[in-house]
Scaffold this active site. Structure first.
Site, PDB file in Angstrom:
ATOM      1  N   GLY A  94       0.837  -1.204   0.000  1.00 45.75           N
ATOM      2  CA  GLY A  94       0.000   0.000   0.000  1.00 45.75           C
ATOM      3  C   GLY A  94       0.863   1.240   0.000  1.00 45.75           C
ATOM      4  N   ASN A  95       0.289   2.373   0.363  1.00 44.56           N
ATOM      5  CA  ASN A  95       1.071   3.603   0.492  1.00 44.56           C
ATOM      6  C   ASN A  95       0.451   4.473   1.579  1.00 44.56           C
ATOM      7  OD1 ASN A  95      -0.913   5.473  -0.803  1.00 44.56           O
ATOM      8  ND2 ASN A  95      -0.547   4.096  -2.539  1.00 44.56           N
TER       9      ASN A  95
END
Ligand code: PMT
Length: 401
Positions: A208-209
């Site tokens: 993810g981020n």
């Protein structure tokens, strides 16, 4: 713009309360219906009779009228208002609003208000500069309230500095600007993407981020506030919700799911604003059960490219549709953003750089430059994400013209 608008004017106990008589008169002259609510200490600075004479309505201070038992409903007032203005707003009331200390009619009405709230602080320069005041104002901003910054000049203490309540003429102008922007996107169908995407590695892990969704949700709210029908396709952002109840949220997890939702909305949309931080890769050899440690061998993840959602929409863009992208860069910012603008067939791209303090992921603020397809670049100063969203909405509105 103010004709027939219902304005709740909250007056608190500061010397600038004398200016609220002019403010009331200007609002009434502009055609607004004004209901004044005063805090108990405001009555020490200006007589309720002056204000009730100007508005033609009794001023409300208490929760009920003692001798008749008549109840003043803060809920009804909160629903009645098209806008609430607190002017002057003392440090005390700003603190109470920020922390929900509902011990008077003004703060309870603020907590019940469904309408936009404008706060015009007025206090001595040291109080204004105190970190507590700054933090409380930032909290109010982060809840979507509009702060009408005080001016600098001579204060009641005879000291000179920032803390003078903005002049009534300017406050009325701010309200006029707000209401005139409201219809900018009436009848427009808008797609907004927000947040990160999660690409599963196994049932318990993902790639993810750090996107929090704050920027995209603020964009969705700003466009809905201006009359647009907004579909917000959102990655996982915890408990974050749009403030405007008219925003339709469609939750997704991965880039493929985001693409799928966007493709359902885009053909009938007038525009799309792509704020999401989409993962460029997903795991091809995703495991169906939790990957276990096995000896010293680290698992090998094979990544495959995700579709570029903005570019996919850009490839099917019809005349009259607008496509706005975002770009978060770390170096060679303008060149990278300009390249994305072209490659994805965007009409404009909103550049934010991780090199700017307070910009990018997770923060409540952002600093942007908007690059247009004609090669122009418009830089903006550091602002709250809600203010940035208003700037982006105004910019898109200029493209519509
Ligand atoms: O969510 P916050 O914490 O508030 O942070 C906001 C933000 C930093 C995420 C936001 O302001 C922002 O910059 N979003 C874009 C992030 C980014 O770097 O995008 P990109 O350069 O990878 O992509 C450029 C554009 O193409 C973006 O509009 C993106 O949504 C879109 N894109 C990218 C990849 C992909 N596979 N599909 C896409 O649609």
């Amino acid at each position: 713009m103010l004709q027939g608008k219902h304005i709740v004017l909250g007056i608190t106990g500061g010397i600038a309360a004398y200016k609220s008589a002019s403010l009331t008169r200007l609002l009434v002259k502009a055609g607004a219906e004004v209901q004044v609510i005063m805090t108990p200490s405001a009555r020490e600075f200006i007589a309720p009779l002056t204000l009730s004479t100007l508005t033609g309505k009794p001023v409300i201070t208490e929760f009920f009228t003692a001798n008749t038992g008549e109840w003043h409903s803060h809920v009804d007032l909160g629903l009645w208002a098209d806008a609430m203005v607190v002017a002057p707003a003392t440090a005390c009331t700003i603190g109470k609003m920020a922390h929900g200390v509902a011990d008077n009619m003004l703060v309870t009405t603020y907590l019940s208000a469904k309408a936009p709230v404008f706060v015009a602080p007025a206090m001595d320069l040291d109080m204004m500069a105190h970190p507590s005041t700054t933090a409380n104002l930032n909290l109010l901003r982060s809840y979507g309230n509009h702060i009408i910054e005080p001016a600098s000049g001579e204060l009641a203490s005879h000291l000179i500095g920032k803390g003078r309540m903005e002049e009534p003429e300017r406050i009325v102008e701010v309200l006029r600007e707000f209401f005139s922007s409201k219809g900018q996107f009436a009848g427009k169908r808008v797609l907004v993407t927000a947040g990160p995407t999660y690409e599963r590695i196994d049932p318990v892990r993902f790639i993810g981020n750090f996107s929090s969704g704050k920027m995209g949700y603020a964009i969705a709210d700003a466009l809905a506030d201006r009359g647009a029908e907004v579909v917000l396709v959102s990655g996982p952002v915890g408990e974050l919700k749009p403030r405007n109840p008219r925003v339709e949220v469609r939750k997704i997890e991965s880039a493929l799911q985001m693409l799928d939702e966007c493709q359902k909305v885009w053909p009938a949309a007038d525009m799309a604003v792509m704020t999401a931080a989409v993962a460029d890769y997903r795991v091809e050899n995703r495991a169906d059960s939790k990957i276990k440690r096995e000896g010293n061998l680290a698992p090998e993840l094979r990544l495959v490219e995700n579709p570029d959602i903005a570019a996919t929409l850009g490839a099917s863009k019809k005349p009259g549709q607008l496509l706005i992208g975002f770009a978060l860069e770390t170096d060679n910012e303008a060149a990278h953003a300009a390249n994305k603008l072209k490659r994805k067939n965007l009409d404009a791209i909103v550049l934010n750089s991780l090199r700017d303090a307070g910009a990018g992921f997770g923060t409540d603020t952002n600093k942007i430059t908007i690059l247009s397809a004609d090669g122009s670049a418009k830089p903006y100063p550091l602002k709250t994400k809600r203010e940035v969203a208003a700037d982006v909405a105004d910019f898109i509105s200029s493209l519509l013209k």
